[in-house]
Design a protein around this motif. Structure first.
Motif, PDB file in Angstrom:
ATOM      1  N   GLY A 198       0.787  -1.219   0.000  1.00 34.36           N
ATOM      2  CA  GLY A 198       0.000   0.000   0.000  1.00 34.36           C
ATOM      3  C   GLY A 198       0.817   1.266   0.000  1.00 34.36           C
ATOM      4  O   GLY A 198       0.282   2.343  -0.188  1.00 34.36           O
ATOM      5  N   ALA A 199       2.131   1.164   0.213  1.00 34.45           N
ATOM      6  CA  ALA A 199       2.965   2.362   0.201  1.00 34.45           C
ATOM      7  C   ALA A 199       3.104   2.840  -1.236  1.00 34.45           C
ATOM      8  O   ALA A 199       3.225   2.059  -2.164  1.00 34.45           O
ATOM      9  N   TYR A 200       3.080   4.125  -1.413  1.00 33.55           N
ATOM     10  CA  TYR A 200       3.114   4.715  -2.754  1.00 33.55           C
ATOM     11  C   TYR A 200       3.991   5.956  -2.676  1.00 33.55           C
ATOM     12  O   TYR A 200       3.602   6.973  -2.122  1.00 33.55           O
ATOM     13  N   ASP A 201       5.180   5.858  -3.238  1.00 35.67           N
ATOM     14  CA  ASP A 201       6.092   6.998  -3.146  1.00 35.67           C
ATOM     15  C   ASP A 201       6.246   7.678  -4.507  1.00 35.67           C
ATOM     16  O   ASP A 201       5.649   7.283  -5.499  1.00 35.67           O
ATOM     17  N   GLU A 202       7.046   8.703  -4.559  1.00 34.76           N
ATOM     18  CA  GLU A 202       7.239   9.504  -5.776  1.00 34.76           C
ATOM     19  C   GLU A 202       7.833   8.680  -6.909  1.00 34.76           C
ATOM     20  O   GLU A 202       7.448   8.828  -8.062  1.00 34.76           O
ATOM     21  N   ASP A 203       8.795   7.783  -6.592  1.00 31.85           N
ATOM     22  CA  ASP A 203       9.413   6.938  -7.622  1.00 31.85           C
ATOM     23  C   ASP A 203       8.379   6.026  -8.281  1.00 31.85           C
ATOM     24  O   ASP A 203       8.364   5.843  -9.496  1.00 31.85           O
ATOM     25  N   GLU A 204       7.523   5.469  -7.458  1.00 32.35           N
ATOM     26  CA  GLU A 204       6.474   4.593  -7.980  1.00 32.35           C
ATOM     27  C   GLU A 204       5.516   5.396  -8.862  1.00 32.35           C
ATOM     28  O   GLU A 204       5.089   4.936  -9.911  1.00 32.35           O
ATOM     29  N   HIS A 205       5.189   6.593  -8.458  1.00 33.82           N
ATOM     30  CA  HIS A 205       4.310   7.459  -9.250  1.00 33.82           C
ATOM     31  C   HIS A 205       4.929   7.738 -10.621  1.00 33.82           C
ATOM     32  O   HIS A 205       4.254   7.628 -11.653  1.00 33.82           O
ATOM     33  N   GLU A 206       6.202   8.077 -10.648  1.00 34.17           N
ATOM     34  CA  GLU A 206       6.890   8.358 -11.913  1.00 34.17           C
ATOM     35  C   GLU A 206       6.966   7.112 -12.786  1.00 34.17           C
ATOM     36  O   GLU A 206       6.778   7.182 -14.000  1.00 34.17           O
ATOM     37  N   ARG A 207       7.251   5.962 -12.175  1.00 33.61           N
ATOM     38  CA  ARG A 207       7.327   4.709 -12.940  1.00 33.61           C
ATOM     39  C   ARG A 207       5.993   4.406 -13.604  1.00 33.61           C
ATOM     40  O   ARG A 207       5.924   4.074 -14.778  1.00 33.61           O
TER      41      ARG A 207
ATOM     42  N   GLU B  85       3.601   6.531 -14.260  1.00 33.76           N
ATOM     43  CA  GLU B  85       3.300   7.585 -15.228  1.00 33.76           C
ATOM     44  C   GLU B  85       4.013   7.309 -16.551  1.00 33.76           C
ATOM     45  O   GLU B  85       3.428   7.441 -17.622  1.00 33.76           O
ATOM     46  N   GLN B  86       5.273   6.894 -16.486  1.00 35.40           N
ATOM     47  CA  GLN B  86       6.024   6.569 -17.699  1.00 35.40           C
ATOM     48  C   GLN B  86       5.407   5.358 -18.397  1.00 35.40           C
ATOM     49  O   GLN B  86       5.290   5.332 -19.616  1.00 35.40           O
ATOM     50  N   GLN B  87       5.036   4.365 -17.628  1.00 30.42           N
ATOM     51  CA  GLN B  87       4.453   3.152 -18.188  1.00 30.42           C
ATOM     52  C   GLN B  87       3.118   3.461 -18.868  1.00 30.42           C
ATOM     53  O   GLN B  87       2.820   2.936 -19.943  1.00 30.42           O
TER      54      GLN B  87
ATOM     55  N   SER C 112       2.219   6.305 -20.177  1.00 32.71           N
ATOM     56  CA  SER C 112       2.352   7.242 -21.292  1.00 32.71           C
ATOM     57  C   SER C 112       2.931   6.590 -22.539  1.00 32.71           C
ATOM     58  O   SER C 112       2.925   7.190 -23.608  1.00 32.71           O
ATOM     59  N   ARG C 113       3.439   5.363 -22.420  1.00 25.90           N
ATOM     60  CA  ARG C 113       3.985   4.675 -23.589  1.00 25.90           C
ATOM     61  C   ARG C 113       2.859   4.100 -24.439  1.00 25.90           C
ATOM     62  O   ARG C 113       1.885   3.580 -23.924  1.00 25.90           O
ATOM     63  N   VAL C 114       3.013   4.191 -25.743  1.00 32.67           N
ATOM     64  CA  VAL C 114       2.040   3.627 -26.663  1.00 32.67           C
ATOM     65  C   VAL C 114       2.610   2.340 -27.223  1.00 32.67           C
ATOM     66  O   VAL C 114       3.705   2.325 -27.777  1.00 32.67           O
ATOM     67  N   ASP C 115       1.855   1.274 -27.093  1.00 33.90           N
ATOM     68  CA  ASP C 115       2.296  -0.018 -27.606  1.00 33.90           C
ATOM     69  C   ASP C 115       1.712  -0.203 -29.009  1.00 33.90           C
ATOM     70  O   ASP C 115       0.558  -0.592 -29.168  1.00 33.90           O
ATOM     71  N   ALA C 116       2.513   0.096 -30.023  1.00 35.33           N
ATOM     72  CA  ALA C 116       2.063  -0.053 -31.406  1.00 35.33           C
ATOM     73  C   ALA C 116       2.610  -1.331 -32.019  1.00 35.33           C
ATOM     74  O   ALA C 116       2.534  -1.532 -33.223  1.00 35.33           O
ATOM     75  N   ASP C 117       3.134  -2.206 -31.193  1.00 35.93           N
ATOM     76  CA  ASP C 117       3.725  -3.444 -31.679  1.00 35.93           C
ATOM     77  C   ASP C 117       2.700  -4.572 -31.602  1.00 35.93           C
ATOM     78  O   ASP C 117       2.803  -5.495 -30.808  1.00 35.93           O
ATOM     79  N   PHE C 118       1.677  -4.467 -32.433  1.00 40.05           N
ATOM     80  CA  PHE C 118       0.676  -5.522 -32.482  1.00 40.05           C
ATOM     81  C   PHE C 118       0.181  -5.662 -33.910  1.00 40.05           C
ATOM     82  O   PHE C 118       0.352  -4.783 -34.740  1.00 40.05           O
ATOM     83  N   ASP C 119      -0.435  -6.769 -34.187  1.00 34.39           N
ATOM     84  CA  ASP C 119      -0.939  -7.060 -35.519  1.00 34.39           C
ATOM     85  C   ASP C 119      -2.251  -6.321 -35.725  1.00 34.39           C
ATOM     86  O   ASP C 119      -3.226  -6.564 -35.033  1.00 34.39           O
ATOM     87  N   ASP C 120      -2.273  -5.404 -36.691  1.00 35.03           N
ATOM     88  CA  ASP C 120      -3.445  -4.571 -36.916  1.00 35.03           C
ATOM     89  C   ASP C 120      -4.338  -5.108 -38.034  1.00 35.03           C
ATOM     90  O   ASP C 120      -5.178  -4.392 -38.538  1.00 35.03           O
TER      91      ASP C 120
END
Length: 57
Positions: free
Chosen positions: A4-13, A15-17, A19-27
């Protein structure tokens, strides 16, 4: 970090995850071949009669 602990590093991790767009899939669309049949079954009146029969048991 405890449960349940939530620190700034976890928030940034996270947020980065997020914000990434996964375009590596069969369309491409999957094409299916075959037939579909629909069975309309009994009439509405027959179904209502069956329902009343079940309710009365």
């Amino acid at each position: 970090m405890s449960m349940g602990a939530y620190d700034e590093d976890e928030h940034e991790r996270r947020e980065q995850q997020a914000s990434r767009v996964d375009a590596d899939f069969d369309d491409e669309r999957t094409i299916y071949h075959g037939q579909v049949e629909y069975d309309s079954g009994d009439s509405a009146e027959a179904l209502l009669n069956k329902f009343e029969e079940i309710k009365s048991d």
